[in-house]
Motif scaffolding. Structure first.
Motif, PDB file in Angstrom:
ATOM      1  N   LEU A 160       0.833  -1.203   0.000  1.00 42.98           N
ATOM      2  CA  LEU A 160       0.000   0.000   0.000  1.00 42.98           C
ATOM      3  C   LEU A 160       0.869   1.255   0.000  1.00 42.98           C
ATOM      4  O   LEU A 160       0.581   2.225  -0.716  1.00 42.98           O
ATOM      5  CB  LEU A 160      -0.928  -0.010   1.206  1.00 42.98           C
ATOM      6  CG  LEU A 160      -1.890  -1.207   1.285  1.00 42.98           C
ATOM      7  CD1 LEU A 160      -2.673  -1.186   2.592  1.00 42.98           C
ATOM      8  CD2 LEU A 160      -2.847  -1.217   0.095  1.00 42.98           C
ATOM      9  N   HIS A 161       1.933   1.243   0.786  1.00 38.80           N
ATOM     10  CA  HIS A 161       2.868   2.371   0.764  1.00 38.80           C
ATOM     11  C   HIS A 161       3.528   2.501  -0.607  1.00 38.80           C
ATOM     12  O   HIS A 161       3.686   3.618  -1.121  1.00 38.80           O
ATOM     13  CB  HIS A 161       3.944   2.190   1.833  1.00 38.80           C
ATOM     14  CG  HIS A 161       3.531   2.654   3.186  1.00 38.80           C
ATOM     15  ND1 HIS A 161       3.291   3.973   3.484  1.00 38.80           N
ATOM     16  CD2 HIS A 161       3.298   1.967   4.335  1.00 38.80           C
ATOM     17  CE1 HIS A 161       2.939   4.093   4.760  1.00 38.80           C
ATOM     18  NE2 HIS A 161       2.940   2.887   5.295  1.00 38.80           N
TER      19      HIS A 161
ATOM     20  N   THR B 299      -5.914   8.800   2.729  1.00 38.07           N
ATOM     21  CA  THR B 299      -7.284   8.766   2.235  1.00 38.07           C
ATOM     22  C   THR B 299      -7.620   7.463   1.510  1.00 38.07           C
ATOM     23  O   THR B 299      -8.732   6.948   1.657  1.00 38.07           O
ATOM     24  CB  THR B 299      -7.543   9.944   1.277  1.00 38.07           C
ATOM     25  OG1 THR B 299      -6.581   9.922   0.214  1.00 38.07           O
ATOM     26  CG2 THR B 299      -7.431  11.260   2.024  1.00 38.07           C
ATOM     27  N   GLU B 300      -6.669   6.923   0.739  1.00 43.38           N
ATOM     28  CA  GLU B 300      -6.958   5.760  -0.095  1.00 43.38           C
ATOM     29  C   GLU B 300      -6.518   4.425   0.489  1.00 43.38           C
ATOM     30  O   GLU B 300      -7.181   3.405   0.283  1.00 43.38           O
ATOM     31  CB  GLU B 300      -6.303   5.934  -1.474  1.00 43.38           C
ATOM     32  CG  GLU B 300      -6.830   7.100  -2.265  1.00 43.38           C
ATOM     33  CD  GLU B 300      -8.297   6.943  -2.639  1.00 43.38           C
ATOM     34  OE1 GLU B 300      -8.726   5.811  -2.923  1.00 43.38           O
ATOM     35  OE2 GLU B 300      -9.018   7.961  -2.618  1.00 43.38           O
TER      36      GLU B 300
ATOM     37  N   LEU C 270      -7.163   0.330   4.431  1.00 42.62           N
ATOM     38  CA  LEU C 270      -6.961  -1.060   4.007  1.00 42.62           C
ATOM     39  C   LEU C 270      -5.885  -1.783   4.817  1.00 42.62           C
ATOM     40  O   LEU C 270      -5.717  -2.994   4.668  1.00 42.62           O
ATOM     41  CB  LEU C 270      -6.570  -1.100   2.524  1.00 42.62           C
ATOM     42  CG  LEU C 270      -7.528  -0.410   1.540  1.00 42.62           C
ATOM     43  CD1 LEU C 270      -6.969  -0.490   0.128  1.00 42.62           C
ATOM     44  CD2 LEU C 270      -8.912  -1.032   1.608  1.00 42.62           C
ATOM     45  N   VAL C 271      -5.163  -1.053   5.655  1.00 43.39           N
ATOM     46  CA  VAL C 271      -4.068  -1.651   6.426  1.00 43.39           C
ATOM     47  C   VAL C 271      -4.628  -2.582   7.494  1.00 43.39           C
ATOM     48  O   VAL C 271      -5.562  -2.241   8.215  1.00 43.39           O
ATOM     49  CB  VAL C 271      -3.200  -0.563   7.086  1.00 43.39           C
ATOM     50  CG1 VAL C 271      -2.165  -1.185   8.016  1.00 43.39           C
ATOM     51  CG2 VAL C 271      -2.517   0.292   6.021  1.00 43.39           C
ATOM     52  N   ARG C 272      -4.039  -3.763   7.590  1.00 46.50           N
ATOM     53  CA  ARG C 272      -4.440  -4.740   8.601  1.00 46.50           C
ATOM     54  C   ARG C 272      -3.192  -5.288   9.298  1.00 46.50           C
ATOM     55  O   ARG C 272      -2.130  -5.385   8.682  1.00 46.50           O
ATOM     56  CB  ARG C 272      -5.205  -5.907   7.966  1.00 46.50           C
ATOM     57  CG  ARG C 272      -6.539  -5.515   7.325  1.00 46.50           C
ATOM     58  CD  ARG C 272      -7.562  -5.102   8.367  1.00 46.50           C
ATOM     59  NE  ARG C 272      -8.840  -4.745   7.773  1.00 46.50           N
ATOM     60  CZ  ARG C 272      -9.178  -3.533   7.361  1.00 46.50           C
ATOM     61  NH1 ARG C 272      -8.313  -2.531   7.476  1.00 46.50           N
ATOM     62  NH2 ARG C 272     -10.362  -3.297   6.825  1.00 46.50           N
TER      63      ARG C 272
ATOM     64  N   GLU D 124       0.715   8.854  11.591  1.00 51.33           N
ATOM     65  CA  GLU D 124       0.522   7.508  11.048  1.00 51.33           C
ATOM     66  C   GLU D 124       0.806   6.459  12.115  1.00 51.33           C
ATOM     67  O   GLU D 124       0.087   5.459  12.223  1.00 51.33           O
ATOM     68  CB  GLU D 124       1.425   7.286   9.834  1.00 51.33           C
ATOM     69  CG  GLU D 124       1.026   8.086   8.607  1.00 51.33           C
ATOM     70  CD  GLU D 124       1.954   7.848   7.427  1.00 51.33           C
ATOM     71  OE1 GLU D 124       2.841   6.977   7.510  1.00 51.33           O
ATOM     72  OE2 GLU D 124       1.804   8.544   6.401  1.00 51.33           O
ATOM     73  N   VAL D 125       1.860   6.660  12.901  1.00 52.02           N
ATOM     74  CA  VAL D 125       2.204   5.707  13.963  1.00 52.02           C
ATOM     75  C   VAL D 125       1.054   5.563  14.943  1.00 52.02           C
ATOM     76  O   VAL D 125       0.689   4.446  15.340  1.00 52.02           O
ATOM     77  CB  VAL D 125       3.491   6.148  14.693  1.00 52.02           C
ATOM     78  CG1 VAL D 125       3.706   5.317  15.954  1.00 52.02           C
ATOM     79  CG2 VAL D 125       4.701   6.011  13.769  1.00 52.02           C
TER      80      VAL D 125
END
Length: 220
Positions: A19-20, A78-79, A83-85, A114-115
């Protein structure tokens, strides 16, 4: 026995590397740089201060480097952030580390906001003694700054801690601070590159490290 475990986040505890890479690739293309997903993905684990110079010249960095990084950050939040799991067994692993008497720190190349979100997503905010980000230091991984910052805050020497990370940049940075690193393969880097960078042990991911915890560096 070590006194602290210092965890990376992206690719180590959270399934977020692809994703990154997508967000960075989109940012590069938007600002006129023809960079492939694979090229960007190989640089994930570094902060923007180390990643951007791989693809932009000095003049390009001065012209639009900050704008590119800001666009990337907004795009990711935003996108892709929704979705991060976390990888399986992440809270269980950290509880096991805590129960073994080790302090737990996170040392991430991500930004501070973010952290904070990552810790909530992983369900580990209440298990971490010290959280750090790229905002706390001059240079991100593979520079040792963030690990040196953690050691200073915890009042420990490098030999008292073990780092856990998924990228060669984690191991390189930790090694410069005198810290031994456990590698995990869930971030997508090859075992050979992790060991070459200094990882002493390598596991498939957090669940495997938990299963073999008693035999790991975290108990030696």
């Amino acid at each position: 026995m070590p006194k602290a475990a210092i965890f990376d986040l992206d690719g180590t505890l959270l399934d977020s590397v692809d994703l990154h890479a997508l967000a960075w690739q989109e940012a590069m293309l938007k600002f006129g740089h023809d960079v492939s997903f694979e090229q960007v993905r190989g640089q994930i684990g570094k902060g923007g201060d180390k990643l951007i110079p791989v693809f932009l010249s000095d003049d390009e960095q001065l012209d639009h480097g900050k704008d590119l990084e800001e666009w990337r950050g907004n795009r990711f939040k935003t996108e892709y952030l929704p979705l991060v799991r976390p990888f399986s067994a992440v809270p269980d692993l950290l509880r096991r580390v805590r129960d073994a008497g080790l302090q737990i720190a996170v040392a991430s190349s991500a930004k501070k906001d973010e952290v904070e979100m990552y810790l909530d997503i992983a369900g580990i905010a209440d298990l971490v003694h010290l959280k750090t980000s790229s905002d706390d230091v001059e240079e991100s991984k593979p520079a040792p700054d963030i690990f040196e910052f953690v050691l200073k805050k915890l009042k420990l020497e490098g030999a008292d801690a073990v780092a856990i990370g998924d990228s060669p940049y984690d191991a390189e940075a930790a090694g410069k601070a005198g810290i031994t690193t456990i590698g995990v393969l869930c971030g997508g880097f090859a075992e050979s590159s992790l060991r070459q960078a200094g990882c002493v042990e390598v596991y498939p991911g957090p669940a495997a490290l938990l299963a073999l915890f008693e035999h790991s560096l975290l108990r030696k």
